[in-house]
Design an enzyme around this catalytic site. Structure first.
Site, PDB file in Angstrom:
ATOM      1  N   ASP A  46      12.472   6.152   1.674  1.00  0.00           N
ATOM      2  CA  ASP A  46      13.870   6.093   1.224  1.00  0.00           C
ATOM      3  C   ASP A  46      14.329   7.542   1.031  1.00  0.00           C
ATOM      4  OD1 ASP A  46      14.308   3.160   0.924  1.00  0.00           O
ATOM      5  OD2 ASP A  46      12.615   3.378  -0.429  1.00  0.00           O
TER       6      ASP A  46
ATOM      7  N   GLU B  26       0.811  -1.222   0.000  1.00  0.00           N
ATOM      8  CA  GLU B  26       0.000   0.000   0.000  1.00  0.00           C
ATOM      9  C   GLU B  26       0.850   1.280   0.000  1.00  0.00           C
ATOM     10  OE1 GLU B  26      -3.131   0.473  -0.804  1.00  0.00           O
ATOM     11  OE2 GLU B  26      -3.066  -1.671  -1.205  1.00  0.00           O
ATOM     12  N   GLY B  27       2.098   1.159   0.456  1.00  0.00           N
ATOM     13  CA  GLY B  27       2.990   2.323   0.355  1.00  0.00           C
ATOM     14  C   GLY B  27       3.194   2.697  -1.108  1.00  0.00           C
ATOM     15  N   HIS B  28       3.453   1.691  -1.950  1.00  0.00           N
ATOM     16  CA  HIS B  28       3.581   1.954  -3.384  1.00  0.00           C
ATOM     17  C   HIS B  28       2.246   2.457  -3.946  1.00  0.00           C
ATOM     18  CE1 HIS B  28       6.752  -1.290  -2.943  1.00  0.00           C
ATOM     19  NE2 HIS B  28       7.443  -0.312  -3.490  1.00  0.00           N
TER      20      HIS B  28
HETATM   21  O1  PAF Z   1      13.183   2.484  -4.212  1.00  0.00           O
HETATM   22  C1  PAF Z   1      13.276   1.555  -5.041  1.00  0.00           C
HETATM   23  O2  PAF Z   1      12.424   0.683  -5.117  1.00  0.00           O
HETATM   24  C2  PAF Z   1      14.474   1.516  -5.967  1.00  0.00           C
HETATM   25  O3  PAF Z   1      15.618   1.968  -5.335  1.00  0.00           O
HETATM   26  C3  PAF Z   1      14.244   2.261  -7.297  1.00  0.00           C
HETATM   27  C4  PAF Z   1      14.050   3.755  -7.068  1.00  0.00           C
HETATM   28  C5  PAF Z   1      13.030   1.692  -8.011  1.00  0.00           C
HETATM   29  C6  PAF Z   1      15.468   2.092  -8.207  1.00  0.00           C
HETATM   30  O4  PAF Z   1      15.705   0.752  -8.494  1.00  0.00           O
END
Ligand code: PAF
EC number: 6.3.2.1
Length: 322
Positions: A184, A59-61
């Site tokens: 991140d 769900e974060g994505h």
């Molecule tokens: O955050 C991630 O899932 C990865 O580091 C990314 C930005 C897709 C690059 O591979």
């Protein structure tokens, strides 16, 4: 929005098609397919939003996809890339055991109204060849000094891999806007700097971290945790909240409160705990009250390395908690 209906996929996976009535995105496996799927939107001058991921979507994505849709509108195209990028994993890191869950990922993307999933092979992304932490291609993107602190101190090749693949994805998708999670945080700061420094003309948006009800930041790596380790992992968000509360009395108190909370944590092996300015430069000794900052933590719980971060304001009341 261009979509492929669930019924069209029944022949491929009947179990999946029974589980949801959501429409599925188109899946581009090659650069050529991606260009073909995007061509009508480009011809119409529609906006394109990109959410780069390594799959194992949660769900974060999902919230990043919703943010991308809000930025490009209903007439725009939302593209999610799913690619586990070997270049950002050092040999011996979890490249091979990184979860790969494409069917479930397509379901989640479909439920969030994503138009296109770009799930290329390694050869499509790195025609010159790639292995864990290495490519035979001559050009990579160097992150500069910020790439060797915090995460970069223990993962020295990581951000070169991240920036290189994100630059490639930006070149292939040519989005107007790209959405990344604040979870991140160092990655977000570096990608934003890359887009600005290399004049890419892409709006890099940072979306807020999505948390479980108990405070654990959602992460694809949480699935590695045993129930006991998952409980231990809650210490990370507790430590960050303690710092937020302590910050009203200044930087030192913020760190003291955070470390006190950390001492009561079990089975959490700290890597770093640092407060930095929002651009990740060090906080000056004479920092003015009311200055915004970021506290960042990384720790190992069992074999799983977890990271988290939160905003705080030095010398001002902590934000009300939801
Ligand atoms: O955050 C991630 O899932 C990865 O580091 C990314 C930005 C897709 C690059 O591979």
């Amino acid at each position: 929005m261009t979509t492929q209906t669930q019924t069209q996929t029944q022949a491929q996976d009947p179990a999946q098609s029974q589980s949801s009535a959501a429409t599925l995105p188109k899946v581009a496996r090659s650069r050529a397919e991606l260009a073909e799927f995007l061509a009508p939107a480009r011809a119409a001058g529609a906006k394109v939003g990109l959410v780069p991921t390594m799959g194992a979507l949660h769900e974060g994505h999902g919230s990043l996809m919703t943010e991308a849709r809000a930025r490009v509108g209903e007439t725009g195209q939302v593209v999610v890339s799913i690619f586990v990028n070997p270049l950002q994993f050092a040999p011996g890191e979890d490249l091979d055991r990184y979860p790969r869950t494409l069917d479930a990922d397509l379901e989640l993307a479909g439920a969030r109204g994503v138009d296109i999933v770009f799930a290329p092979t390694a050869e499509e992304v790195y025609p010159g060849g790639v292995r864990a932490g290495e490519t035979d291609e001559q050009i990579t993107v160097e992150p500069g000094p910020l790439g060797s602190v915090l995460e970069g101190a223990t993962r020295p090749i990581h951000f070169r891999g991240v920036l290189t693949v994100v630059a490639k994805l930006f070149g292939l998708v040519r989005p107007d806007v790209a959405v990344f999670g604040q979870k991140d945080y160092q990655q977000l700061v570096l990608i934003r700097a890359m887009a600005q420094n290399l004049c890419m003309g892409i709006d890099v948006v940072g979306a807020e971290t999505v948390r479980e009800d108990d405070g654990l930041a959602k992460s694809s790596r949480n699935r590695y945790l045993t129930p006991e380790q998952r409980t231990a992992s809650l210490a990370l968000s507790r430590v960050l909240r303690a710092a937020q509360n302590g910050a009203r009395h200044g930087l030192e108190t913020a760190l003291l409160e955070a470390r006190a909370e950390l001492r009561s944590a079990h089975k959490v092996d700290l890597d770093y705990l640092e407060i930095r300015l929002p651009d990740l430069s060090p906080v000056p000794a004479d920092v003015a009250p009311g200055t915004e900052a970021r506290i960042l933590i990384a720790a190992r719980v069992g074999a799983t390395r977890l990271i988290d971060n939160m905003p705080l304001v030095i010398g001002a009341p902590a934000p009300a908690q939801a």
